[in-house]
Design a protein around this motif. Structure first.
Motif, PDB file in Angstrom:
ATOM      1  N   ASN A 123      96.606  49.225  44.001  1.00  0.00           N
ATOM      2  CA  ASN A 123      95.547  50.000  44.627  1.00  0.00           C
ATOM      3  C   ASN A 123      95.082  51.125  43.716  1.00  0.00           C
ATOM      4  OD1 ASN A 123      95.566  48.490  46.974  1.00  0.00           O
ATOM      5  ND2 ASN A 123      97.207  49.708  47.856  1.00  0.00           N
ATOM      6  N   TYR A 124      95.870  51.415  42.707  1.00  0.00           N
ATOM      7  CA  TYR A 124      95.559  52.485  41.766  1.00  0.00           C
ATOM      8  C   TYR A 124      94.951  51.877  40.512  1.00  0.00           C
ATOM      9  CZ  TYR A 124      96.133  56.214  38.367  1.00  0.00           C
ATOM     10  OH  TYR A 124      95.903  57.148  37.391  1.00  0.00           O
ATOM     11  N   LEU A 179      94.862  50.068  32.207  1.00  0.00           N
ATOM     12  CA  LEU A 179      95.273  48.681  32.049  1.00  0.00           C
ATOM     13  C   LEU A 179      94.599  47.796  33.102  1.00  0.00           C
ATOM     14  CD1 LEU A 179      96.941  46.499  30.686  1.00  0.00           C
ATOM     15  CD2 LEU A 179      98.834  47.099  32.211  1.00  0.00           C
ATOM     16  N   THR A 180      94.649  48.193  34.376  1.00  0.00           N
ATOM     17  CA  THR A 180      94.033  47.358  35.414  1.00  0.00           C
ATOM     18  C   THR A 180      92.517  47.307  35.241  1.00  0.00           C
ATOM     19  OG1 THR A 180      94.081  49.222  36.957  1.00  0.00           O
ATOM     20  CG2 THR A 180      95.887  47.633  37.108  1.00  0.00           C
ATOM     21  N   GLU A 181      91.919  48.394  34.803  1.00  0.00           N
ATOM     22  CA  GLU A 181      90.482  48.379  34.525  1.00  0.00           C
ATOM     23  C   GLU A 181      90.171  47.449  33.351  1.00  0.00           C
ATOM     24  OE1 GLU A 181      88.666  52.239  34.199  1.00  0.00           O
ATOM     25  OE2 GLU A 181      89.520  52.890  36.105  1.00  0.00           O
ATOM     26  N   ALA A 182      91.027  47.447  32.348  1.00  0.00           N
ATOM     27  CA  ALA A 182      90.827  46.549  31.202  1.00  0.00           C
ATOM     28  C   ALA A 182      90.937  45.093  31.638  1.00  0.00           C
ATOM     29  CB  ALA A 182      91.848  46.852  30.109  1.00  0.00           C
ATOM     30  N   ILE A 183      91.869  44.792  32.532  1.00  0.00           N
ATOM     31  CA  ILE A 183      92.020  43.420  33.026  1.00  0.00           C
ATOM     32  C   ILE A 183      90.802  43.034  33.850  1.00  0.00           C
ATOM     33  CG2 ILE A 183      93.367  41.932  34.557  1.00  0.00           C
ATOM     34  CD1 ILE A 183      95.842  43.605  33.603  1.00  0.00           C
ATOM     35  N   PHE A 184      90.319  43.936  34.688  1.00  0.00           N
ATOM     36  CA  PHE A 184      89.102  43.674  35.464  1.00  0.00           C
ATOM     37  C   PHE A 184      87.925  43.413  34.523  1.00  0.00           C
ATOM     38  CE2 PHE A 184      85.157  45.140  37.396  1.00  0.00           C
ATOM     39  CZ  PHE A 184      85.126  44.360  38.546  1.00  0.00           C
TER      40      PHE A 184
END
Length: 166
Positions: free
Chosen positions: A31-32, A36-41
Motif C-alpha cells: 500500500n506504500y 522500487l514499487t514505482e519503478a516496477i509500476f
C-alpha cells in the motif's frame, strides 16, 4: 580504500523485498509507494506500451490503415461524459475490409504462483477492474456507433473487434 560498508539489516531487508517480489508472481504488493514499487509500476507501463507496438506492427503487416492511432481519449470521439472512460490504447481501421480494431493492451505479472494468478484475476474481474472499465468503453461504442464511424471516416456497416490483450 574503495570499499563500501553496508549494514547487514539493509542487505537483509533488500533480500527479503526481492524474495517477496519473486514469491508474489513478479509484483510487490504494498500500500506504500516507494521508489522500487514505482519503478516496477513504470516498468509494467513501459511493457504495456511495447505490447501496443507489437500489436500495431502485426496489424500493419496484414492491413493498410486509414486510422492508426495510439492513446486516443474517448472524449475526442464521444465528447465529455460524466464517467471517465479513459483511452483506447490502439484504434486501427482498415477501409479495405471495413474492420475497426479497438485494443486495450496491459502487461501483467508473469503469474509465477497462485498469489500472482489471484492478483491478476482481481485486476481483471473484480469490481472496477480492467474488464468492467473496458466493457463500459465498448458499450459506449455500441450505444453511439455514428460517432465512432465519423471519427474513423467510415460509412455503412463495419466490423468492430474489441480486444483486450495481455
Amino acid at each position: 580504500n574503495n570499499m563500501v560498508a553496508i549494514s547487514y539489516a539493509a542487505l537483509d531487508q533488500a533480500k527479503n523485498l526481492w524474495l517477496s517480489y519473486f514469491a508474489n508472481g513478479g509484483m510487490i504488493y504494498s500500500n506504500y509507494k516507494d521508489q522500487l514499487t514505482e519503478a516496477i509500476f513504470d516498468r509494467n507501463e513501459e511493457l504495456s506500451k511495447q505490447l501496443v507496438k507489437i500489436i500495431r506492427n502485426k496489424l500493419r503487416c496484414h492491413y493498410t490503415a486509414s486510422v492508426d492511432e495510439i492513446d486516443v481519449r474517448y472524449d475526442r470521439i464521444f465528447g465529455t461524459k460524466e464517467y471517465d472512460y479513459g483511452d483506447y490504447d490502439l484504434i486501427f481501421y482498415t477501409p479495405e475490409t471495413k474492420e475497426l480494431f479497438l485494443i486495450e493492451a496491459k502487461f501483467f505479472s508473469d503469474s509465477l504462483n497462485n498469489s500472482g494468478i489471484i492478483n491478476d484475476y482481481e485486476k481483471l474481474f473484480k469490481k472496477k477492474g480492467y474488464y468492467e472499465h473496458c466493457r463500459k468503453r465498448y458499450d459506449l461504442v455500441l450505444s453511439e456507433p455514428e460517432k465512432i464511424k465519423s471519427f474513423i471516416g467510415a460509412g455503412g456497416s463495419i466490423k468492430v473487434h474489441f480486444l483486450f490483450v495481455s
